[in-house]
Design a protein around this motif. Structure first.
Motif, PDB file in Angstrom:
ATOM      1  N   CYS A  94       0.840  -1.199   0.000  1.00  0.00           N
ATOM      2  CA  CYS A  94       0.000   0.000   0.000  1.00  0.00           C
ATOM      3  C   CYS A  94       0.868   1.240   0.000  1.00  0.00           C
ATOM      4  N   GLY A  95       0.497   2.194  -0.793  1.00  0.00           N
ATOM      5  CA  GLY A  95       1.171   3.482  -0.778  1.00  0.00           C
ATOM      6  C   GLY A  95       0.140   4.559  -0.545  1.00  0.00           C
ATOM      7  N   VAL A  96       0.463   5.529   0.299  1.00  0.00           N
ATOM      8  CA  VAL A  96      -0.462   6.641   0.518  1.00  0.00           C
ATOM      9  C   VAL A  96       0.357   7.926   0.586  1.00  0.00           C
ATOM     10  N   ILE A  97      -0.091   8.915  -0.189  1.00  0.00           N
ATOM     11  CA  ILE A  97       0.600  10.199  -0.167  1.00  0.00           C
ATOM     12  C   ILE A  97      -0.357  11.241   0.385  1.00  0.00           C
ATOM     13  N   GLY A  98       0.110  11.974   1.357  1.00  0.00           N
ATOM     14  CA  GLY A  98      -0.717  13.000   1.984  1.00  0.00           C
ATOM     15  C   GLY A  98      -0.267  14.372   1.521  1.00  0.00           C
ATOM     16  N   ALA A 136      -7.031   2.117  -6.541  1.00  0.00           N
ATOM     17  CA  ALA A 136      -6.676   3.454  -6.056  1.00  0.00           C
ATOM     18  C   ALA A 136      -7.876   4.085  -5.391  1.00  0.00           C
ATOM     19  N   ASP A 137      -7.599   4.952  -4.445  1.00  0.00           N
ATOM     20  CA  ASP A 137      -8.664   5.638  -3.737  1.00  0.00           C
ATOM     21  C   ASP A 137      -8.105   6.955  -3.219  1.00  0.00           C
ATOM     22  N   THR A 147      -5.294  15.996   2.248  1.00  0.00           N
ATOM     23  CA  THR A 147      -5.886  15.205   1.172  1.00  0.00           C
ATOM     24  C   THR A 147      -4.944  14.032   0.943  1.00  0.00           C
ATOM     25  N   ALA A 148      -5.484  12.830   0.847  1.00  0.00           N
ATOM     26  CA  ALA A 148      -4.631  11.651   0.708  1.00  0.00           C
ATOM     27  C   ALA A 148      -5.059  10.830  -0.499  1.00  0.00           C
ATOM     28  N   TYR A 149      -4.055  10.287  -1.188  1.00  0.00           N
ATOM     29  CA  TYR A 149      -4.282   9.427  -2.357  1.00  0.00           C
ATOM     30  C   TYR A 149      -3.575   8.114  -2.071  1.00  0.00           C
ATOM     31  N   GLN A 150      -4.240   7.011  -2.299  1.00  0.00           N
ATOM     32  CA  GLN A 150      -3.615   5.746  -1.943  1.00  0.00           C
ATOM     33  C   GLN A 150      -3.815   4.691  -3.022  1.00  0.00           C
TER      34      GLN A 150
END
Lengths: 448, 429
Positions: free
Chosen positions: B40-44, B97-98, B106-109
């Motif tokens: 899992c990758g999540v960028i904030g 993706a979500d 705001t986060a994209y994962q």
């Protein structure tokens, strides 16, 4: 096969799924019961009344203190429905022993302590006059009634519930897993005790363990459970799981029901007979069909109905592999009912006519494969995977199913679409319309 | 020249470690290897629903309509006509993706079982290549309006935002993250481009990747995909000073709730400027909430036994640099009785300071177990790591801080936060 099977006592088996990647030990205990309107609420009440207190931990807070002391161990009971069976399930989890801080290691194995506590809860409830405490029974009846009422808070859940009531009106499946307000109110401590002893005596029991421990260690930890349960059973007893009625084609004409409610968003729910059940050797084809149609953000319904047409925020399709059905649900404006139905029909036709763009099909395949592989990362999901399949008489692992999905063709999916028949359409009609978005003050146009 | 500085963070207590990379672009990246099926990758992005007024590098002050950060999140996935959008690109490699927007970020994962580095590459690509047009913004407006309506029909949302509106005078946390149907009508492609340019920059972002990845592999993707560090710093947020007391003491909403909902909010008058001090106060508040209101607390047992609450009862503490509040929520047919009992219970605790050693040590066990199980799944690890890093700490320090909290710390929170003058109530029927 990803598990080993061990007989515990008549009608009870242990399934051990070895996994050394988790930081917790996980155990589920499932009692499989017939789904019946006359007993549904009693079985639904059992887990919560049992968790109110037992002889060793007489109150809910005493039990909670015990679980907190076991490093926030989990012991929860719930009631569910799988096809036309009602399941009473207890789920237990605790830190695996190596994760316990060294200063507390002399307190004994956490997992065994948790199972002892579970046995206290399950086999030694608080009683008066030979049945459950009236105060606990009445308290949980009130909570059950509130939980039944509370489903109207979520309009998506409410609309799906109404669809099920209408679509399965003549089938056992229409019995809600928690029963109704009326059946909940009718449960007495005596009836509840009868349900409890019936469950311990007659229900097939499936115990699933996921974690690092060896089968013999798990069996040893379960010795108290086995001897207590064994006292209710004899080798001559027979234990049968309920069979689910499967209707493979929808009756005609399609039933269409519209109900009005003072809510902003309308909900459209469509029920289909799918002709595909988990016990079929090729159910994985239908699983991919559902994924392609509405299982993810790269599905046809999402791409077309949401992204291209902008009709809704959510639109998804999901199967029920026990009952042989598929449902589509979406949230739309009140004036877009026909547009949404037409768009949904068109996407099913795209699959039926083999017109799915190859990249969309491959995306759905990869999405489903990924979902199957992710199951390995959750003890609860892994346990549930095998439980569902065992109930259907199959034992394929997630990875074996991945191999099967890799071989599904567009033609297979077209056959799934051909076999799909629309049964019931339910529309929860709210007040918000697309015209509102343009600041138009006209009255809402609505369905008949 | 090396493109990044890598440090290894380790916790002897939790027996876990991870790498933190300070990339030359300004991006902070955490790599948490784990033997899991999924990565899992999540960028904030440090741009959330609360960031409504800010000063651009040229000195221009901008005020955004409510829901802008959330709208931008939706539209970031768009692509030029004829090109694959981000969702389709992820799907082609078998990744999901979500995205989500909170008051603060705001986060994209993404999650994937066999394409971690390609998925990371897509994530870092689409976030820096927006495409907004009149047409695609208009279409998204209709979709978001449906989302707003869906939440409007949910009593829990009505209760939460009702409380926030009552508790805060001007702070943007009083507004719905998604905005309103009226506020999102003001959003234009130009506005989205301005916000993107101002906030979607590596030095205003944090990336956390957990699962089957290694620092070297991640670094190689970063070197290839990230833009250079921007010339100007990220915009400075402007918040109007918020009074310490609630704007309104009590509100009531009608939302067709099956069972009435009670929300009691205590507006925190103490907002330490220093992030370590904030973390310490939050840890004390979390422990206090657990002791006072969890399933093993005396008030839970009493209210439940008397049938005044069902299982949906709890307390939490939420905070950031510009706000903090404790929230107690319950579902009850007798909200007034529950409210009165909680007020009396807190008054008694303030007067008696009677938290026992047994309660305190049991709560520490619960917190310790939660810290251990945060490493149970790659998804949890990435999400938890992002929360910690964006708060200016790491995944291990909060556990150490929690272990250092004393009963005096709890009494200080009890005496300064759980006060009648800080209390605000919202009932939804």
């Amino acid at each position: 096969m990803g598990f080993t099977e061990h007989t515990l006592c008549p009608g009870a088996s242990l399934y051990v799924i070895p996994k050394d990647t988790f930081l917790t030990d996980y155990l589920s205990v499932t009692f499989t019961l017939p789904l019946d309107a006359s007993t549904a609420s009693a079985y639904a009440l059992l887990p919560s009344v049992l968790c109110r207190g037992c002889e060793a931990y007489p109150t809910q807070d005493a039990l909670a203190v015990r679980l907190d002391t076991l490093y926030n161990a989990g012991l929860a009971g719930r009631c569910g429905k799988s096809g036309e069976a009602q399941l009473v399930v207890f789920r237990l989890h605790c830190l695996e022993q190596d994760a316990v801080p060294p200063e507390d290691e002399n307190e004994g194995p956490l997992f065994s302590s948790l199972i002892e506590t579970f046995c206290d809860v399950l086999f030694h409830p608080r009683t008066e006059r030979g049945v459950f405490l009236s105060s606990y029974t009445e308290g949980e009846k009130k909570n059950l009634a509130e939980a039944i009422r509370a489903q109207s808070n979520n309009k998506a859940v409410l609309a799906m519930h109404r669809l099920e009531q209408i679509m399965f009106a003549d089938e056992v499946f229409s019995v809600p897993a928690r029963g109704t307000l009326e059946s909940a109110a009718a449960v007495t401590p005596e009836a509840l005790w009868q349900a409890y002893t019936d469950m311990l005596r007659h229900a097939p029991v499936s115990v699933t363990y996921v974690g690092r421990q060896m089968p013999e260690q798990v069996r040893a930890a379960l010795s108290g459970f086995v001897s207590a349960l064994g006292r209710y059973r004899s080798a001559e007893d027979t234990f049968r799981s309920p069979q689910t009625q499967v209707i493979r084609r929808a009756r005609q004409p399609v039933r269409e029901v519209c109900e009005h409610m003072d809510v902003r968003q309308s909900r459209l729910c469509i029920g289909y007979r799918s002709a595909a059940v988990l016990a079929d050797r090729d159910f994985y084809k239908f699983a991919l069909f559902c994924e392609l149609l509405g299982g993810s953000a790269s599905s046809l319904l999402f791409l077309e109905v949401r992204e291209r047409m902008g009709l809704c925020y959510d639109c998804s399709a999901f199967p029920d592999g026990q009952k042989g059905t598929m449902f589509i649900t979406c949230g739309i404006s009140a004036d877009r009912l026909e547009a949404a139905r037409e768009a949904i029909r068109a996407q099913i036709d795209v699959i039926r006519h083999g017109k799915v763009p190859p990249e969309v099909l491959e995306a759905a395949r990869k999405s489903l494969i990924s979902a199957y592989r992710e199951i390995e990362d959750s003890a609860a999901a892994l346990g549930a995977w095998y439980e569902n399949r065992r109930a259907a008489g199959i034992e394929t692992s997630p990875e074996q199913t991945v191999e099967q999905v890799l071989g599904v063709t567009a033609r297979d999916l077209a056959r799934c679409a051909d076999a799909l028949t629309e049964d019931t359409v339910y529309f929860l009609c709210g007040t918000g319309t697309d015209m509102d978005l343009e600041e138009d003050e006209d009255d809402a146009f609505c369905c008949d | 020249m090396r493109s990044a500085v890598i440090e290894t963070l380790t916790s002897a207590r939790l027996r876990q470690s991870y790498s933190r990379i300070r990339h030359r672009s300004g991006l902070t990246v955490c790599v948490l290897p784990k033997r899991s099926a999924v990565t899992c990758g999540v960028i904030g992005v440090n741009f959330g629903a609360n960031d409504r007024t800010f000063c651009l590098p040229g000195g221009e002050v901008m005020t955004l309509p409510a829901g802008t950060a959330h709208f931008l999140e939706h539209k970031m996935f768009a692509a030029r006509d004829g090109e694959e959008d981000a969702i389709a690109r992820f799907a082609r490699i078998g990744a999901n993706a979500d995205a989500y927007t909170t008051p603060d970020l705001t986060a994209y994962q993404f999650s994937t079982t066999d394409a971690a580095y390609p998925a990371l590459e897509i994530l870092l690509d689409f976030l820096f290549h927006p495409y907004f047009t009149e047409e695609n913004v208009e279409k998204e407006r209709a979709i978001i309006a449906q989302e707003i309506r869906m939440y409007d029909d949910t009593p829990v949302q009505a209760g939460y935002y009702g409380l926030m509106e009552a508790m805060y005078h001007t702070h943007p946390i009083r507004d719905n993250v998604g905005g309103t149907e009226a506020s999102i009508r003001q959003i234009t492609p130009e506005l989205l481009y301005t916000c993107h340019k101002a906030f979607y920059r590596p030095d205003n972002m944090t990336l956390c990747v957990a699962g089957r990845v290694e620092a070297d592999g991640v670094l190689s993707v970063l070197d290839r995909c990230l833009p250079e560090r921007g010339e100007h710093p990220a915009p400075e947020r402007i918040f109007v000073p918020e009074p310490v007391y609630p704007a309104v003491q009590s509100v009531q909403y009608q939302a067709d709730a099956a069972i009435p909902l009670l929300y009691l909010g205590f507006k925190d008058p103490i907002l330490p400027a220093d992030s370590a001090a904030r973390m310490r106060r939050a840890a004390a508040a979390d422990i206090l909430n657990d002791i006072l209101f969890c399933r093993s607390s005396p008030i839970y047992a009493d209210l439940y036994t008397r049938g005044l609450i069902n299982g949906r009862f709890g307390a939490e503490y939420e905070y950031a640099d510009t706000y903090g509040y404790a929230l107690i929520s319950a579902e009850s047919a007798q909200c007034d009785a529950v409210d009165a009992q909680i007020r009396q219970y807190l008054a008694d605790r303030r007067a008696l300071h009677d938290i026992t050693d047994a309660q305190f040590s049991r709560c520490r066990r619960v917190m310790y177990a939660s810290a251990v199980t945060a490493f149970e799944s790659a998804e949890d690890m990435a999400a938890e790591c992002l929360d910690c890093e964006m708060e200016g700490t790491d995944m291990f320090t909060p556990v150490d801080v929690m272990m250092q909290i004393t009963k005096e710390d709890l009494f200080y929170v009890l005496d300064t936060l759980y006060l009648p003058k800080q209390l605000c109530r919202c009932v939804v029927t």
